[in-house]
Design a protein around this motif. Sequence first.
Motif, PDB file in Angstrom:
ATOM      1  N   LEU A 157       0.650  -1.230   0.108  1.00 21.18           N
ATOM      2  CA  LEU A 157      -0.116   0.091   0.061  1.00 21.18           C
ATOM      3  C   LEU A 157       0.996   1.472  -0.158  1.00 21.18           C
ATOM      4  CD1 LEU A 157      -2.891   1.470   0.237  1.00 21.18           C
ATOM      5  CD2 LEU A 157      -2.568   1.362   2.900  1.00 21.18           C
ATOM      6  N   VAL A 158       2.011   1.320   0.800  1.00 25.49           N
ATOM      7  CA  VAL A 158       2.698   2.518   0.995  1.00 25.49           C
ATOM      8  C   VAL A 158       4.091   2.596   0.179  1.00 25.49           C
ATOM      9  CG1 VAL A 158       4.122   3.778   2.693  1.00 25.49           C
ATOM     10  CG2 VAL A 158       1.885   2.761   3.500  1.00 25.49           C
ATOM     11  N   ALA A 159       4.408   1.482  -0.286  1.00 23.24           N
ATOM     12  CA  ALA A 159       5.747   1.440  -0.993  1.00 23.24           C
ATOM     13  C   ALA A 159       5.652   0.898  -2.511  1.00 23.24           C
ATOM     14  CB  ALA A 159       6.640   0.486  -0.100  1.00 23.24           C
ATOM     15  N   VAL A 160       4.956  -0.388  -2.581  1.00 27.13           N
ATOM     16  CA  VAL A 160       5.028  -0.697  -3.993  1.00 27.13           C
ATOM     17  C   VAL A 160       4.149   0.119  -4.979  1.00 27.13           C
ATOM     18  CG1 VAL A 160       4.632  -2.642  -5.511  1.00 27.13           C
ATOM     19  CG2 VAL A 160       5.605  -3.140  -3.265  1.00 27.13           C
ATOM     20  N   LEU A 161       2.757   0.096  -4.447  1.00 20.28           N
ATOM     21  CA  LEU A 161       1.782   0.867  -5.439  1.00 20.28           C
ATOM     22  C   LEU A 161       2.119   2.236  -5.572  1.00 20.28           C
ATOM     23  CD1 LEU A 161      -0.761   0.452  -7.009  1.00 20.28           C
ATOM     24  CD2 LEU A 161      -2.148   0.777  -4.780  1.00 20.28           C
ATOM     25  N   PRO A 162       2.188   3.105  -4.406  1.00 19.18           N
ATOM     26  CA  PRO A 162       2.672   4.516  -4.969  1.00 19.18           C
ATOM     27  C   PRO A 162       3.985   4.646  -5.601  1.00 19.18           C
ATOM     28  CG  PRO A 162       2.227   4.185  -2.614  1.00 19.18           C
ATOM     29  CD  PRO A 162       2.137   2.717  -3.144  1.00 19.18           C
ATOM     30  N   ALA A 163       4.773   3.844  -5.482  1.00 17.33           N
ATOM     31  CA  ALA A 163       6.347   3.860  -6.074  1.00 17.33           C
ATOM     32  C   ALA A 163       5.747   3.759  -7.779  1.00 17.33           C
ATOM     33  CB  ALA A 163       7.165   2.772  -5.795  1.00 17.33           C
ATOM     34  N   ILE A 164       5.118   2.885  -8.056  1.00 18.22           N
ATOM     35  CA  ILE A 164       4.738   2.749  -9.475  1.00 18.22           C
ATOM     36  C   ILE A 164       3.711   3.492 -10.127  1.00 18.22           C
ATOM     37  CG2 ILE A 164       3.359   0.942 -11.215  1.00 18.22           C
ATOM     38  CD1 ILE A 164       4.335  -1.134  -9.252  1.00 18.22           C
ATOM     39  N   ALA A 165       2.518   3.838  -9.271  1.00 16.17           N
ATOM     40  CA  ALA A 165       1.763   4.786  -9.806  1.00 16.17           C
ATOM     41  C   ALA A 165       1.957   6.460  -9.948  1.00 16.17           C
ATOM     42  CB  ALA A 165       0.107   4.599  -9.056  1.00 16.17           C
ATOM     43  N   GLU A 166       2.666   6.618  -8.811  1.00 10.86           N
ATOM     44  CA  GLU A 166       3.323   8.053  -8.947  1.00 10.86           C
ATOM     45  C   GLU A 166       4.243   8.208  -9.883  1.00 10.86           C
ATOM     46  OE1 GLU A 166       4.017   9.285  -4.806  1.00 10.86           O
ATOM     47  OE2 GLU A 166       2.005   8.825  -4.345  1.00 10.86           O
ATOM     48  N   GLU A 167       5.244   7.366 -10.067  1.00  4.93           N
ATOM     49  CA  GLU A 167       6.101   7.569 -11.118  1.00  4.93           C
ATOM     50  C   GLU A 167       5.679   7.453 -12.204  1.00  4.93           C
ATOM     51  OE1 GLU A 167       9.388   8.637 -10.192  1.00  4.93           O
ATOM     52  OE2 GLU A 167       8.328   8.644  -8.309  1.00  4.93           O
ATOM     53  N   PHE A 168       4.710   6.381 -12.720  1.00  3.23           N
ATOM     54  CA  PHE A 168       4.105   6.531 -13.842  1.00  3.23           C
ATOM     55  C   PHE A 168       3.706   8.021 -14.298  1.00  3.23           C
ATOM     56  CE2 PHE A 168       2.878   2.424 -15.716  1.00  3.23           C
ATOM     57  CZ  PHE A 168       3.982   1.703 -15.378  1.00  3.23           C
ATOM     58  N   LEU A 169       2.834   8.523 -13.393  1.00  2.00           N
ATOM     59  CA  LEU A 169       2.284   9.688 -13.432  1.00  2.00           C
ATOM     60  C   LEU A 169       3.113  11.080 -13.558  1.00  2.00           C
ATOM     61  CD1 LEU A 169      -0.523  11.346 -13.973  1.00  2.00           C
ATOM     62  CD2 LEU A 169      -0.590  11.826 -11.575  1.00  2.00           C
ATOM     63  N   PHE A 170       3.990  11.249 -12.622  1.00  2.00           N
ATOM     64  CA  PHE A 170       4.853  12.311 -12.441  1.00  2.00           C
ATOM     65  C   PHE A 170       6.191  12.492 -13.170  1.00  2.00           C
ATOM     66  CE2 PHE A 170       2.047  12.533  -8.652  1.00  2.00           C
ATOM     67  CZ  PHE A 170       1.439  13.535  -8.793  1.00  2.00           C
ATOM     68  N   ARG A 171       6.790  11.468 -13.252  1.00  2.00           N
ATOM     69  CA  ARG A 171       8.043  11.276 -14.044  1.00  2.00           C
ATOM     70  C   ARG A 171       7.753  10.687 -15.558  1.00  2.00           C
ATOM     71  NH1 ARG A 171       8.554  13.602  -9.636  1.00  2.00           N
ATOM     72  NH2 ARG A 171       7.991  11.471  -8.662  1.00  2.00           N
ATOM     73  N   GLY A 172       7.019   9.656 -15.493  1.00  2.00           N
ATOM     74  CA  GLY A 172       6.617   9.212 -17.026  1.00  2.00           C
ATOM     75  C   GLY A 172       5.910   9.915 -17.681  1.00  2.00           C
ATOM     76  N   LEU A 173       4.720  10.488 -17.262  1.00  2.00           N
ATOM     77  CA  LEU A 173       3.885  11.307 -17.945  1.00  2.00           C
ATOM     78  C   LEU A 173       4.368  12.822 -18.028  1.00  2.00           C
ATOM     79  CD1 LEU A 173       1.205  11.134 -19.710  1.00  2.00           C
ATOM     80  CD2 LEU A 173       0.146  11.897 -17.720  1.00  2.00           C
ATOM     81  N   PHE A 174       4.167  13.378 -16.640  1.00  2.00           N
ATOM     82  CA  PHE A 174       4.497  14.948 -16.741  1.00  2.00           C
ATOM     83  C   PHE A 174       5.761  15.514 -17.190  1.00  2.00           C
ATOM     84  CE2 PHE A 174       0.235  14.833 -14.199  1.00  2.00           C
ATOM     85  CZ  PHE A 174      -0.160  15.946 -14.995  1.00  2.00           C
TER      86      PHE A 174
END
Length: 294
Positions: A157-174
């Motif tokens: 919940l705190v490490a795996v999912l946010p690491a993937i989801a937030e990096e996809f959005l903020f680094r990968g996309l934005f």
Amino acid sequence: MISNRFITLSNGSRFSIAIIFIVFSMFLVVGLTDLLGFGALLDGSAINTPEGITAMKVSQMVQTIVMFLLPAILLALVFSPTPLAYLGINRGAMAKTFLLTLLLALSISPVIRLLSDINELIPMPQWALETEARVEKLTIAFLGVKTIGGLVFNLFLVAVLPAIAEEFLFRGLFQRIFSDWTKNDHLAIWLSAALFSAVHFQFQGFIPRLFLGGLFGYLFLFSKSLWVPIFAHFINNSMVVLAFYLYKTGTITQNPETYEADLVSPWTILISLLAVGLVLYTIHKDEKNRLKPA
């Protein structure tokens, strides 16, 4: 202009569409949660029972997926005919890069603590302080587990999912959008880092989270692989989860909430900064050589 299999979009249009999509996702999650009668998950009152905490954790998981992960994937599909390459998840990096990233994540605590202390000197309105207190109380309740099952779930919940989801959005996309738009990789990194920090709505942690976002951005820039900042993000978050678990089970006696106060001596900060600089330089040099055309 950026062309794909569907439409042609300017960089400004891509940014506007991404922001609108994310805001819509936020309102969708909040609205549905309230409509279905789970308002206690939003106002924090569910924290008073173990069942309520579990429900809030599930709600947090859904929010992370709907607000961060799905928008990144769907928008990458719209913005590019090669969405995997667009997000930077189509390639890996050197094993040495991941080892150095681990060292980086383990060495930044003194700098983060210093930046946190600086951030706390900035006057905040009462509503921001109250929000910060609620988030801190919720975080402690989430992380206060004593079972292996609870630890594994918290790591996801705190490490795996946010690491993937937030990096996809903020680094990968934005970061990609800002880079294409401004033609300046460094500006793109810090714009996406600022957005990354602001979206968390934890104003007393804005500066340290901005710094972390910048580090993740440079790891992505140097390695050309989103899996490197994902790994760094995971290590950073998992250390917090593990520290709370070890404290709650009595394995360690130092409270994770207070131990970082000892990290802000001039020497520890200097060593931390030198380690960060050296690691980033080495990753940049090694990955540049690896990616150099034969």
